[in-house]
Scaffold this motif. Structure first.
Motif, PDB file in Angstrom:
ATOM      1  N   LEU A  97      21.316  21.055   7.979  1.00 60.12           N
ATOM      2  CA  LEU A  97      21.377  20.961   6.523  1.00 60.12           C
ATOM      3  C   LEU A  97      22.485  21.852   5.975  1.00 60.12           C
ATOM      4  CD1 LEU A  97      20.048  19.770   3.957  1.00 60.12           C
ATOM      5  CD2 LEU A  97      18.543  21.784   3.927  1.00 60.12           C
ATOM      6  N   LEU A  98      22.737  22.990   6.619  1.00 52.97           N
ATOM      7  CA  LEU A  98      23.827  23.858   6.196  1.00 52.97           C
ATOM      8  C   LEU A  98      25.160  23.109   6.251  1.00 52.97           C
ATOM      9  CD1 LEU A  98      24.776  26.715   5.368  1.00 52.97           C
ATOM     10  CD2 LEU A  98      24.956  27.246   7.822  1.00 52.97           C
ATOM     11  N   ASP A  99      25.333  22.288   7.274  1.00 50.80           N
ATOM     12  CA  ASP A  99      26.562  21.488   7.371  1.00 50.80           C
ATOM     13  C   ASP A  99      26.655  20.440   6.264  1.00 50.80           C
ATOM     14  OD1 ASP A  99      27.402  22.844   9.640  1.00 50.80           O
ATOM     15  OD2 ASP A  99      26.439  21.432  11.017  1.00 50.80           O
ATOM     16  N   HIS A 100      25.534  20.181   5.585  1.00 49.98           N
ATOM     17  CA  HIS A 100      25.506  19.220   4.484  1.00 49.98           C
ATOM     18  C   HIS A 100      25.371  19.904   3.122  1.00 49.98           C
ATOM     19  CE1 HIS A 100      24.747  16.625   7.948  1.00 49.98           C
ATOM     20  NE2 HIS A 100      25.113  15.606   7.201  1.00 49.98           N
ATOM     21  N   GLY A 101      25.650  21.207   3.104  1.00 52.12           N
ATOM     22  CA  GLY A 101      25.822  21.882   1.829  1.00 52.12           C
ATOM     23  C   GLY A 101      24.628  22.583   1.228  1.00 52.12           C
TER      24      GLY A 101
END
Length: 398
Positions: free
Chosen positions: A343-347
């Motif tokens: 989820l971090l990679d998706h902001g």
């Protein structure tokens, strides 16, 4: 060079639990578009009158040494507050002041348990609990807090883990990270076990003033039958939006506080007089921000639950208090740790549930403390991310 054994006991219990948060901050510093929903800082600044009180105290020369118990005016204010709150009379000798709840927890555990002992604590638990217990030399005994019981500690689960080495039960109500609140009946059942096995009850109540509408709250301090074995810790960090002031306290039996006083004096000799003056005002006047913060956090938790459950097959556990909400990640095919990094990679940055114990292996903790427009934007990103990983309701998939 040789290190004391405490360094081994605490290895891996510090910043490692906050790796996603640290990485999010690093990416933001480099310009990444990431919405932080990790740590629990109040969503308003310190009230101006408390800042003014601190500055006034500084100008008045309130910068000398304090003492191990705390400033007299603050102790009086705490005694009056707790006497009005619960059906007991509290006196200044029932209190010691500390730089925040964390220090109070450390000192109290050190006074209750040592090497060879065990401390029972709910799993999931706040990220520092394992450290404060291990620092004393005692062992952590996790007691499962199950979703089907609303993440409230059950007496049967507690009883099954009590041994002759048990010395204390560490409670958190309202709970971090789940937002659950122990009922009076829960506390009575836990209290009966504490009396039967001669155990301390240490209750972390830092979220006491952030209880959602329609939810009843009580403290083990309100139960006279266990008054001689209950110690509570709290602070103004959450209730008064003043986490950086590091102003907290413990409240307990006179004999406990007297026994703890030499340790407090050895550690830190109370909190700073100018901060004690501000805290005295905060306690006497009550919080000017807690009610509105609580309303916002409850509304955001409700929006998160409604939108995510309507659009995805993710499960959201609605809290009863506090600053956080839990999302179960099983529907995405990922455990909480993997989900948080993905989820971090998706902001969006959230905390893996395993930062708070093995009981949240398939959950993440979401902070409710960011302003509404950013919060709603983050919810939409969470929904898009879930759909991309197949967590879609059947009627939407066709």
């Amino acid at each position: 060079m040789r290190f004391a054994d405490v360094t081994r006991r605490l290895a891996g219990l510090g910043g490692a639990k906050w790796a996603v948060y640290s990485e999010a901050r690093a990416r933001i510093a480099k310009g990444s578009d990431i919405i932080e929903m990790t740590i629990g800082e109040p969503d308003v600044p310190v009230p101006a009158d408390l800042v003014s009180a601190t500055v006034d105290a500084l100008h008045a020369g309130r910068t000398a040494y304090s003492n191990g118990r705390g400033e007299a005016a603050l102790l009086d204010a705490l005694a009056a507050r707790y006497s009005a709150r619960w059906p007991r009379r509290f006196i200044p000798e029932n209190f010691l002041t500390f730089p925040g709840t964390q220090t109070a927890l450390y000192a109290c555990i050190a006074a209750m348990a040592e090497a060879g002992d065990e401390v029972l604590v709910g799993d999931p638990m706040y990220a520092t609990y394992e450290g404060v217990i291990r620092a004393s030399g005692a062992e952590v005994v996790p007691v499962p807090l199950r979703a089907e019981h609303g993440f409230r500690m059950q007496a049967a689960d507690l009883a099954a883990r009590i041994t002759p080495r048990s010395r204390a039960i560490l409670l958190t109500s309202p709970h971090n990270p789940t937002g659950a609140i122990l009922t009076k009946q829960d506390l009575q059942a836990i209290g009966e076990l504490a009396m039967a096995h001669d155990l301390w009850i240490l209750s972390d109540e830092v979220y006491e003033e952030l209880v959602f509408d329609g939810v009843a709250y009580t403290s083990p301090l309100a139960l006279p039958e266990i008054a001689d074995r209950v110690v509570s810790v709290a602070s103004i960090s959450k209730s008064h939006a003043a986490p950086g002031f590091r102003s907290g306290w413990c409240v307990g039996p006179e004999a406990f506080c007297a026994a703890l006083l030499p340790l407090s004096e050895t550690m830190l000799f109370g909190n700073q007089p100018f901060i004690a003056d501000m805290t005295t005002k905060a306690i006497r006047d009550g919080s000017s921000v807690a009610a509105e913060m609580t309303g916002r956090f409850q509304a955001r938790a409700r929006r998160l639950a409604e939108r995510v459950t309507a659009a995805t097959t993710l499960n959201v556990a609605m809290p009863e208090a506090g600053m956080f909400c839990l999302i179960e990640t099983t529907a995405t095919g990922m455990a909480g740790e993997a989900y948080a990094w993905d989820l971090l990679d998706h902001g969006v940055a959230v905390m893996p549930g395993t930062s708070f114990g093995d009981g949240l292996h398939h959950w993440v903790r979401v902070a409710l403390t960011i302003e509404d427009s950013a919060f709603d934007h983050a919810v939409e990103r969470i929904i898009r991310h879930a759909r991309a990983h197949g967590a879609v309701r059947q009627e939407e998939a066709v």
